[in-house]
Scaffold this motif. Structure first.
Motif, short mmCIF file in Angstrom:
data_model
loop_
_atom_site.label_atom_id
_atom_site.label_comp_id
_atom_site.label_asym_id
_atom_site.label_seq_id
_atom_site.Cartn_x
_atom_site.Cartn_y
_atom_site.Cartn_z
N PHE A 9 0.81 -1.11 -0.09
CA PHE A 9 0.01 0.03 -0.06
C PHE A 9 0.79 1.27 -0.12
O PHE A 9 1.82 1.31 0.80
N VAL A 10 0.38 2.24 -0.71
CA VAL A 10 1.24 3.53 -0.88
C VAL A 10 0.45 4.52 0.08
O VAL A 10 -0.83 4.53 -0.08
N ILE A 18 6.05 6.56 -3.95
CA ILE A 18 6.04 5.74 -4.67
C ILE A 18 7.31 4.98 -4.81
O ILE A 18 7.68 3.85 -4.83
N GLU A 19 8.55 5.97 -4.84
CA GLU A 19 9.80 5.40 -4.95
C GLU A 19 10.29 4.63 -3.84
O GLU A 19 10.89 3.48 -3.78
N LYS A 20 9.74 5.13 -2.65
CA LYS A 20 10.27 4.66 -1.36
C LYS A 20 9.52 3.23 -1.22
O LYS A 20 10.10 2.20 -0.76
N SER A 21 8.24 3.11 -1.63
CA SER A 21 7.29 1.85 -1.56
C SER A 21 7.84 0.77 -2.53
O SER A 21 8.05 -0.39 -2.08
N ALA A 80 -12.58 -2.52 -4.59
CA ALA A 80 -11.37 -2.78 -4.64
C ALA A 80 -10.53 -1.86 -3.88
O ALA A 80 -10.98 -0.68 -3.71
N TYR A 81 -9.36 -2.06 -3.39
CA TYR A 81 -8.45 -1.11 -2.68
C TYR A 81 -7.76 -0.21 -3.64
O TYR A 81 -7.51 -0.80 -4.97
N ASP A 82 -7.63 0.97 -3.43
CA ASP A 82 -6.83 1.77 -4.04
C ASP A 82 -5.51 2.12 -3.60
O ASP A 82 -5.29 1.52 -2.35
N MET A 83 -4.69 2.78 -4.31
CA MET A 83 -3.30 3.18 -3.70
C MET A 83 -2.51 1.81 -3.60
O MET A 83 -1.73 1.79 -2.55
N VAL A 84 -2.39 0.88 -4.24
CA VAL A 84 -1.79 -0.33 -4.35
C VAL A 84 -0.63 -0.41 -5.48
O VAL A 84 -1.00 -0.39 -6.58
N ASN A 102 3.20 -3.25 4.26
CA ASN A 102 2.69 -2.01 4.48
C ASN A 102 1.24 -2.19 4.68
O ASN A 102 0.53 -1.45 4.00
N GLY A 103 0.59 -3.22 5.27
CA GLY A 103 -0.73 -3.47 5.30
C GLY A 103 -1.35 -4.39 4.17
O GLY A 103 -2.56 -4.74 4.07
#
Length: 112
Positions: A9-10, A18-21, A80-84, A102-103
């Motif tokens: 998850f971001v 986004i880079e870190k994740s 659906a989940y966002d930010m994945v 991250n969840g």
């Protein structure tokens, strides 16, 4: 050949996040599977709605991985989940471990 799946998850749609994740997820996949780029055939990333500022495949290439990479926008599905960020690595290895960070562990029951 096997496929390794992963997701994270971001927290926000920013280049830094986004880079870190992306790096966190990919470093963990490489670590727990004991792989190097020599083991990887190709990598497919997907991103869900809400991630628009940076392509995870670009992040991974710029971090020093000269591999066949692709990134796709996932279909918008109700509920659906966002930010994945999701990833599938095709590797020359028999035993693989999937990685959810991250969840994102809730996306796959057998990731525990």
């Amino acid at each position: 050949m096997k496929a390794i799946r992963g997701a994270i998850f971001v927290n926000e749609d920013s280049p830094h996040e986004i880079e870190k994740s992306t790096i966190q997820l990919m470093d963990k996949i490489y670590e727990v599977n004991g792989i190097t780029d020599k083991d990887v055939i190709s990598v497919i990333f997907s991103i869900t709605d809400g991630i628009n500022t940076l392509n995870p495949a670009t992040v991974f290439r710029k971090s020093g991985h000269d591999l066949p990479l692709m990134c796709l926008q996932e279909a918008k599905i109700d509920g659906a989940y966002d930010m994945v960020i999701r990833v599938m690595l095709f590797v020359e290895k028999e035993d693989v471990k999937h990685v959810y960070e991250n969840g994102a562990e809730i996306l796959r029951d057998d990731s525990k």
